[in-house]
Design a protein around this motif. Sequence first.
Motif, PDB file in Angstrom:
ATOM      1  N   TYR A  54      66.939  59.172  60.339  1.00 61.75           N
ATOM      2  CA  TYR A  54      67.589  58.515  59.210  1.00 61.75           C
ATOM      3  C   TYR A  54      67.201  57.039  59.146  1.00 61.75           C
ATOM      4  O   TYR A  54      67.085  56.471  58.065  1.00 61.75           O
ATOM      5  N   ALA A  55      66.969  56.422  60.288  1.00 66.63           N
ATOM      6  CA  ALA A  55      66.563  55.021  60.323  1.00 66.63           C
ATOM      7  C   ALA A  55      65.227  54.809  59.612  1.00 66.63           C
ATOM      8  O   ALA A  55      64.923  53.703  59.160  1.00 66.63           O
ATOM      9  N   SER A  56      64.426  55.869  59.452  1.00 64.30           N
ATOM     10  CA  SER A  56      63.121  55.771  58.794  1.00 64.30           C
ATOM     11  C   SER A  56      63.179  56.035  57.294  1.00 64.30           C
ATOM     12  O   SER A  56      62.177  55.844  56.608  1.00 64.30           O
ATOM     13  N   VAL A  57      64.326  56.477  56.793  1.00 63.27           N
ATOM     14  CA  VAL A  57      64.449  56.780  55.365  1.00 63.27           C
ATOM     15  C   VAL A  57      64.156  55.525  54.554  1.00 63.27           C
ATOM     16  O   VAL A  57      64.718  54.464  54.802  1.00 63.27           O
ATOM     17  N   GLY A  58      63.249  55.655  53.600  1.00 66.56           N
ATOM     18  CA  GLY A  58      62.910  54.546  52.719  1.00 66.56           C
ATOM     19  C   GLY A  58      61.970  53.511  53.305  1.00 66.56           C
ATOM     20  O   GLY A  58      61.553  52.599  52.612  1.00 66.56           O
ATOM     21  N   MET A  59      61.635  53.648  54.585  1.00 65.62           N
ATOM     22  CA  MET A  59      60.735  52.694  55.221  1.00 65.62           C
ATOM     23  C   MET A  59      59.295  53.060  54.854  1.00 65.62           C
ATOM     24  O   MET A  59      58.915  54.221  54.951  1.00 65.62           O
ATOM     25  N   PRO A  60      58.501  52.090  54.429  1.00 67.50           N
ATOM     26  CA  PRO A  60      57.103  52.412  54.134  1.00 67.50           C
ATOM     27  C   PRO A  60      56.373  52.793  55.424  1.00 67.50           C
ATOM     28  O   PRO A  60      56.522  52.125  56.440  1.00 67.50           O
ATOM     29  N   GLN A  61      55.636  53.877  55.353  1.00 64.32           N
ATOM     30  CA  GLN A  61      54.948  54.382  56.534  1.00 64.32           C
ATOM     31  C   GLN A  61      53.596  54.969  56.145  1.00 64.32           C
ATOM     32  O   GLN A  61      53.423  55.434  55.036  1.00 64.32           O
ATOM     33  N   THR A  62      52.688  54.964  57.070  1.00 62.76           N
ATOM     34  CA  THR A  62      51.407  55.594  56.873  1.00 62.76           C
ATOM     35  C   THR A  62      51.464  56.998  57.430  1.00 62.76           C
ATOM     36  O   THR A  62      51.933  57.209  58.540  1.00 62.76           O
ATOM     37  N   MET A  63      51.048  57.942  56.660  1.00 62.93           N
ATOM     38  CA  MET A  63      50.921  59.333  57.071  1.00 62.93           C
ATOM     39  C   MET A  63      52.260  60.039  57.270  1.00 62.93           C
ATOM     40  O   MET A  63      52.298  61.169  57.684  1.00 62.93           O
ATOM     41  N   HIS A  64      53.364  59.362  56.995  1.00 64.36           N
ATOM     42  CA  HIS A  64      54.687  59.976  57.122  1.00 64.36           C
ATOM     43  C   HIS A  64      55.554  59.508  55.957  1.00 64.36           C
ATOM     44  O   HIS A  64      55.456  58.367  55.534  1.00 64.36           O
ATOM     45  N   SER A  65      56.395  60.383  55.485  1.00 65.64           N
ATOM     46  CA  SER A  65      57.376  60.024  54.472  1.00 65.64           C
ATOM     47  C   SER A  65      58.683  60.693  54.868  1.00 65.64           C
ATOM     48  O   SER A  65      58.717  61.894  55.126  1.00 65.64           O
ATOM     49  N   VAL A  66      59.759  59.915  54.957  1.00 64.00           N
ATOM     50  CA  VAL A  66      61.057  60.441  55.371  1.00 64.00           C
ATOM     51  C   VAL A  66      62.039  60.240  54.222  1.00 64.00           C
ATOM     52  O   VAL A  66      62.189  59.121  53.728  1.00 64.00           O
ATOM     53  N   THR A  67      62.685  61.334  53.812  1.00 60.12           N
ATOM     54  CA  THR A  67      63.593  61.301  52.673  1.00 60.12           C
ATOM     55  C   THR A  67      64.924  61.943  53.040  1.00 60.12           C
ATOM     56  O   THR A  67      64.957  63.047  53.600  1.00 60.12           O
ATOM     57  N   TYR A  68      66.015  61.276  52.728  1.00 60.71           N
ATOM     58  CA  TYR A  68      67.343  61.843  52.916  1.00 60.71           C
ATOM     59  C   TYR A  68      67.600  62.776  51.737  1.00 60.71           C
ATOM     60  O   TYR A  68      67.539  62.372  50.582  1.00 60.71           O
ATOM     61  N   LEU A  69      67.860  64.053  52.020  1.00 60.63           N
ATOM     62  CA  LEU A  69      68.053  65.038  50.964  1.00 60.63           C
ATOM     63  C   LEU A  69      69.496  65.143  50.505  1.00 60.63           C
ATOM     64  O   LEU A  69      69.776  65.556  49.384  1.00 60.63           O
ATOM     65  N   GLY A  70      70.438  64.817  51.376  1.00 60.04           N
ATOM     66  CA  GLY A  70      71.843  64.886  51.005  1.00 60.04           C
ATOM     67  C   GLY A  70      72.628  65.797  51.919  1.00 60.04           C
ATOM     68  O   GLY A  70      72.184  66.162  53.007  1.00 60.04           O
ATOM     69  N   GLN A  71      73.824  66.179  51.447  1.00 58.03           N
ATOM     70  CA  GLN A  71      74.747  66.986  52.240  1.00 58.03           C
ATOM     71  C   GLN A  71      75.059  68.288  51.501  1.00 58.03           C
ATOM     72  O   GLN A  71      75.090  68.321  50.273  1.00 58.03           O
ATOM     73  N   ARG A  72      75.285  69.338  52.288  1.00 62.09           N
ATOM     74  CA  ARG A  72      75.707  70.627  51.741  1.00 62.09           C
ATOM     75  C   ARG A  72      76.306  71.445  52.871  1.00 62.09           C
ATOM     76  O   ARG A  72      75.770  71.466  53.982  1.00 62.09           O
ATOM     77  N   ASP A  73      77.407  72.101  52.581  1.00 66.00           N
ATOM     78  CA  ASP A  73      78.039  73.014  53.536  1.00 66.00           C
ATOM     79  C   ASP A  73      78.313  72.364  54.895  1.00 66.00           C
ATOM     80  O   ASP A  73      78.093  72.969  55.941  1.00 66.00           O
TER      81      ASP A  73
END
Length: 119
Positions: A54-73
């Motif tokens: 989660y600490a990487s969400v939104g951080m610009p990165q090379t060769m990686h992309s981290v996205t918070y999708l949300g909550q469910r169940d």
Amino acid sequence: MNTSIIIATALAFSSAAITHAQPAAPSKPATTESNLPAGVTPKRVSPAEFKKEYASVGMPQTMHSVTYLGQRDGRAYIKHSSKSVVSGKWSDRVIYVDLAELDATFRDSLPKTEMKNPK
């Protein structure tokens, strides 16, 4: 052997190693859609691993992309996309954690985004 070829080869290897260690601008834009990527099965992780990702969400990165999708169940989901240096193709993995396992302070700091059900 030509010295410039040796130097270029050494720089290429050095650059490849750095791409995994130093953040830079993402070459794939993060999705705003809250659906799981097609064909990806979420993997359960520990609260510590989820917080690390989660600490990487939104951080610009090379060769990686981290996205918070949300909550469910009662779970929170993160998508981690990686680009192969060899093939140039992107692959996705989705991780989740049971919200009840997270410490209250971190859990309450997560966006309350409801993840959409896949179609």
